[in-house]
Design an enzyme around this catalytic site. Structure first.
Site, PDB file in Angstrom:
ATOM      1  N   GLY A 171      24.604 -30.934  18.893  1.00  0.00           N
ATOM      2  CA  GLY A 171      25.912 -30.426  19.282  1.00  0.00           C
ATOM      3  C   GLY A 171      26.937 -31.542  19.202  1.00  0.00           C
ATOM      4  N   GLU A 214      21.499 -35.120  18.058  1.00  0.00           N
ATOM      5  CA  GLU A 214      22.080 -34.921  16.715  1.00  0.00           C
ATOM      6  C   GLU A 214      23.519 -34.494  16.946  1.00  0.00           C
ATOM      7  OE1 GLU A 214      20.534 -35.424  13.874  1.00  0.00           O
ATOM      8  OE2 GLU A 214      18.501 -35.687  14.612  1.00  0.00           O
ATOM      9  N   LEU A 215      24.491 -35.381  16.665  1.00  0.00           N
ATOM     10  CA  LEU A 215      25.848 -35.166  17.167  1.00  0.00           C
ATOM     11  C   LEU A 215      26.881 -35.006  16.045  1.00  0.00           C
ATOM     12  CD1 LEU A 215      25.536 -37.782  20.064  1.00  0.00           C
ATOM     13  CD2 LEU A 215      24.999 -35.341  20.119  1.00  0.00           C
ATOM     14  N   CYS A 251      27.613 -30.218  10.286  1.00  0.00           N
ATOM     15  CA  CYS A 251      27.716 -31.609  10.717  1.00  0.00           C
ATOM     16  C   CYS A 251      27.866 -32.536   9.517  1.00  0.00           C
ATOM     17  CB  CYS A 251      26.497 -31.994  11.544  1.00  0.00           C
ATOM     18  SG  CYS A 251      24.954 -31.567  10.743  1.00  0.00           S
TER      19      CYS A 251
HETATM   20  P1  NAD Z   1      28.676 -28.097  21.742  1.00  0.00           P
HETATM   21  O1  NAD Z   1      28.381 -29.514  22.040  1.00  0.00           O
HETATM   22  O2  NAD Z   1      29.911 -27.498  22.289  1.00  0.00           O
HETATM   23  O3  NAD Z   1      27.484 -27.157  22.249  1.00  0.00           O
HETATM   24  C1  NAD Z   1      26.161 -27.369  21.826  1.00  0.00           C
HETATM   25  C2  NAD Z   1      25.212 -26.811  22.880  1.00  0.00           C
HETATM   26  O4  NAD Z   1      25.350 -27.593  24.065  1.00  0.00           O
HETATM   27  C3  NAD Z   1      25.484 -25.361  23.273  1.00  0.00           C
HETATM   28  O5  NAD Z   1      24.252 -24.690  23.432  1.00  0.00           O
HETATM   29  C4  NAD Z   1      26.182 -25.506  24.613  1.00  0.00           C
HETATM   30  O6  NAD Z   1      26.017 -24.401  25.447  1.00  0.00           O
HETATM   31  C5  NAD Z   1      25.459 -26.711  25.180  1.00  0.00           C
HETATM   32  N1  NAD Z   1      26.164 -27.404  26.270  1.00  0.00           N
HETATM   33  C6  NAD Z   1      27.483 -27.417  26.542  1.00  0.00           C
HETATM   34  N2  NAD Z   1      27.714 -28.166  27.649  1.00  0.00           N
HETATM   35  C7  NAD Z   1      26.518 -28.642  28.068  1.00  0.00           C
HETATM   36  C8  NAD Z   1      26.087 -29.476  29.142  1.00  0.00           C
HETATM   37  N3  NAD Z   1      26.958 -29.997  30.016  1.00  0.00           N
HETATM   38  N4  NAD Z   1      24.780 -29.757  29.250  1.00  0.00           N
HETATM   39  C9  NAD Z   1      23.882 -29.264  28.384  1.00  0.00           C
HETATM   40  N5  NAD Z   1      24.222 -28.457  27.339  1.00  0.00           N
HETATM   41  C10 NAD Z   1      25.526 -28.152  27.185  1.00  0.00           C
HETATM   42  O7  NAD Z   1      28.623 -27.964  20.133  1.00  0.00           O
HETATM   43  P2  NAD Z   1      28.961 -26.716  19.212  1.00  0.00           P
HETATM   44  O8  NAD Z   1      30.435 -26.484  19.248  1.00  0.00           O
HETATM   45  O9  NAD Z   1      28.032 -25.582  19.503  1.00  0.00           O
HETATM   46  O10 NAD Z   1      28.519 -27.301  17.779  1.00  0.00           O
HETATM   47  C11 NAD Z   1      29.346 -28.114  17.021  1.00  0.00           C
HETATM   48  C12 NAD Z   1      28.975 -29.569  17.135  1.00  0.00           C
HETATM   49  O11 NAD Z   1      27.607 -29.764  16.809  1.00  0.00           O
HETATM   50  C13 NAD Z   1      29.735 -30.427  16.138  1.00  0.00           C
HETATM   51  O12 NAD Z   1      30.170 -31.594  16.783  1.00  0.00           O
HETATM   52  C14 NAD Z   1      28.699 -30.758  15.083  1.00  0.00           C
HETATM   53  O13 NAD Z   1      28.928 -31.923  14.343  1.00  0.00           O
HETATM   54  C15 NAD Z   1      27.462 -30.836  15.890  1.00  0.00           C
HETATM   55  N6  NAD Z   1      26.281 -30.668  15.052  1.00  0.00           N
HETATM   56  C16 NAD Z   1      25.543 -31.779  14.728  1.00  0.00           C
HETATM   57  C17 NAD Z   1      24.435 -31.657  13.884  1.00  0.00           C
HETATM   58  C18 NAD Z   1      23.607 -32.862  13.496  1.00  0.00           C
HETATM   59  O14 NAD Z   1      22.527 -32.679  12.963  1.00  0.00           O
HETATM   60  N7  NAD Z   1      24.074 -34.073  13.728  1.00  0.00           N
HETATM   61  C19 NAD Z   1      24.086 -30.402  13.384  1.00  0.00           C
HETATM   62  C20 NAD Z   1      24.875 -29.305  13.730  1.00  0.00           C
HETATM   63  C21 NAD Z   1      25.963 -29.446  14.574  1.00  0.00           C
END
Ligand code: NAD
Length: 479
Positions: A231, A251-252, A285
């Site tokens: 995320g 993975e960010l 990502c």
């Molecule tokens: P996000 O960080 O908003 O959410 C990801 C997950 O985290 C969701 O399930 C959400 O409910 C959960 N979450 C939110 N707050 C939390 C907390 N306090 N504690 C635990 N979990 C929590 O991300 P998004 O908008 O769903 O996805 C987009 C992001 O993901 C982008 O930044 C993208 O680059 C990244 N991403 C990275 C990769 C990689 O492989 N590096 C792959 C895909 C997406």
């Protein structure tokens, strides 16, 4: 519309509080499903179930675990068309792209199933330790971590769930999955395939709900031994602070660059950028966000790229004529549109696209972007590329590295020496020569450097990170 229940301890359940949430299409706002909104009691129930599941599953031999995973993979293959429709409905991804994602799902489980049967250890040459004779035998064994908490984003609601759940199960762990609140239906459909394949009840739980409500409780629970998160960097940072003593993979976010040198094949580079900058409406990502052209080929590259970007067709994601779907919400689309406008206000030129209609943003090419501007350095996560120029390899590589992120990069050149330099000097987890960063084989190690994360995915690495290594010494003599 009936509620698709969440999975806790082998039972399909409502939230303890009875709360539910509608899942809506990003394209037209229609309700495509309703799920429970998990609360604290549900988290407690899922982790308690997983404690029992972890005991059952670690006592299940690897060949049996593999057989169950292979059955789940077959079931996912059989339901791939249905899963693709679910992805499109809740995520807004064009059906053609969702079909590719669902088509890779079964194979991702099979790769993990195989790796779970390869938990080899090392033999230790203890007689090389001064003072030790030949009377001791040492070796290492790998065992499951226990409970893996998998937290996943919205953008690849099938593959990113499976890149965690499948290796965790293959390695013998119980799993608590918290999928993105916008895309839980795909995760529940996949979980049903594992349960149908014979996975014991307590081994997998799927909590539908909001990370902002249940995230801290999940992450900080000492019974969780390993967190695998994909995320945003912001949430990843919060997880790292709350987790305590646990294994963590993150993975960010990213702002991936592509370098285009004067000896590049501009036809190939423009084809690849027109695909890699706009797949999944740029919500990937490893999407191409920044293009760093050598100034001598900047104009020719843009001439080659623009018609290809103009040919991308937006519209109803369930139509096979649509080649680019929506952003995940109208709010996200507005954020991306504002970022493009802010870049233009700062002196960049929007050559095409950038207009918004609801949750759709027209694919954009933005030239003359200041490489130190937020439009270049921060993650956009939308369908636009930012073009800037460099004078030579030195400048291009410095620009590619000029961001806090370090996930992936691409380089187009026919200069082998330059390519080798780029491979060595670009600070990213993945570097592609003569393609863009938007390329991934599910089997390869995949992960970022710097603010893009910690650890690697890909079934072999994930199984390794989801297991613990134990050192065993057999003492023939007690000294
Ligand atoms: P996000 O960080 O908003 O959410 C990801 C997950 O985290 C969701 O399930 C959400 O409910 C959960 N979450 C939110 N707050 C939390 C907390 N306090 N504690 C635990 N979990 C929590 O991300 P998004 O908008 O769903 O996805 C987009 C992001 O993901 C982008 O930044 C993208 O680059 C990244 N991403 C990275 C990769 C990689 O492989 N590096 C792959 C895909 C997406």
């Amino acid at each position: 519309m009936s509620v698709t229940r969440m999975l806790i301890g082998g039972e399909w359940r409502d939230a303890g509080s009875g709360r539910t949430e509608d899942i809506t299409s990003p394209y037209d706002g229609s309700v495509v499903g309703t799920v429970p909104r998990a609360g604290q009691d549900d988290v407690e129930a899922a982790i308690t179930a997983a404690e029992a599941g972890a005991v059952t599953w670690r006592r299940t031999p690897a060949h049996e675990r593999m057989r169950i995973l292979l059955r789940a993979a077959r079931s996912v293959d059989e339901r791939a068309a249905e899963i693709a429709k679910t992805i499109t409905a809740e995520n807004g991804k064009a059906i053609a792209e969702a079909t590719v994602e669902a088509g890779r799902a079964g194979e991702t489980i099979r790769l993990a199933a195989f790796e779970g049967a390869q938990l080899y250890g090392d033999s230790l040459p203890l007689d090389a330790h001064p003072g030790t004779g030949l009377d001791k035998v040492g070796f290492t064994v790998r065992q499951p971590c226990g409970i893996v908490l998998a937290i996943t984003p919205f953008n690849y609601p099938a593959l990113l769930v499976l890149h965690k759940v499948a290796p965790a199960l293959a390695a013998g762990n119980a799993v608590v999955l918290k999928p993105a609140e916008t895309t839980p239906l795909t995760a529940l459909a996949l979980a049903a395939c594992f349960i149908g394949a014979g996975l014991p009840g307590n081994v997998l739980s799927v909590l539908t709900g909001h990370g902002s409500e249940i995230g801290d409780q999940l992450v900080s629970d000492p019974r969780i031994r390993k967190i695998s998160f994909t995320g945003s960097t912001q949430v990843g940072d919060r997880i790292a602070r709350h987790a305590g003593v646990k294994k963590i993979s993150l993975e960010l976010g990213a702002s991936c660059a592509v370098i285009i040198m004067p000896d590049a094949d501009l036809g190939l580079a423009s084809d690849a950028v027109a695909a890699g900058g706009y797949a999944n409406a740029g919500q990937v990502c490893n999407s191409v966000q920044r293009i760093i052209t050598h100034h001598a080929v900047n104009a020719d590259f843009l001439d080659a790229l623009l018609p290809k970007v103009k040919a991308i067709r937006t519209g109803d994601p369930s139509s096979h004529d649509t080649t680019m779907g929506t952003l995940i919400t109208a709010g996200e689309a507005a954020r991306v549109q504002q970022s493009i406008s802010a870049a233009a206000a700062g002196g960049a030129k929007v050559l095409v696209g950038g207009e918004r209609e609801g949750s759709v943003v027209a694919p954009a090419v933005v030239a003359d972007v200041d490489p130190s501007s937020p439009f270049s350095r921060q993650e956009l996560f939308g369908p636009a590329v930012a073009v800037s120029t460099a004078k030579n390899w030195e400048g291009a590589i410095a620009q590619a590295n000029d961001t806090s992120y370090g996930l992936s990069a691409g380089v187009f050149t026919s200069d082998v020496a330059g390519a080798v330099r780029a491979i060595r000097e670009i600070d990213c987890g993945n570097v592609h020569i003569n393609w863009t960063p938007l390329w991934r084989a599910d089997l390869m190690p995949y992960g970022g450097l710097k603010a893009s994360g910690i650890g690697k995915e890909g079934p072999r690495r994930a199984v390794s990170e989801m297991t613990e290594e134990k050192t065993i010494v057999l003492h023939g003599r007690p000294w």
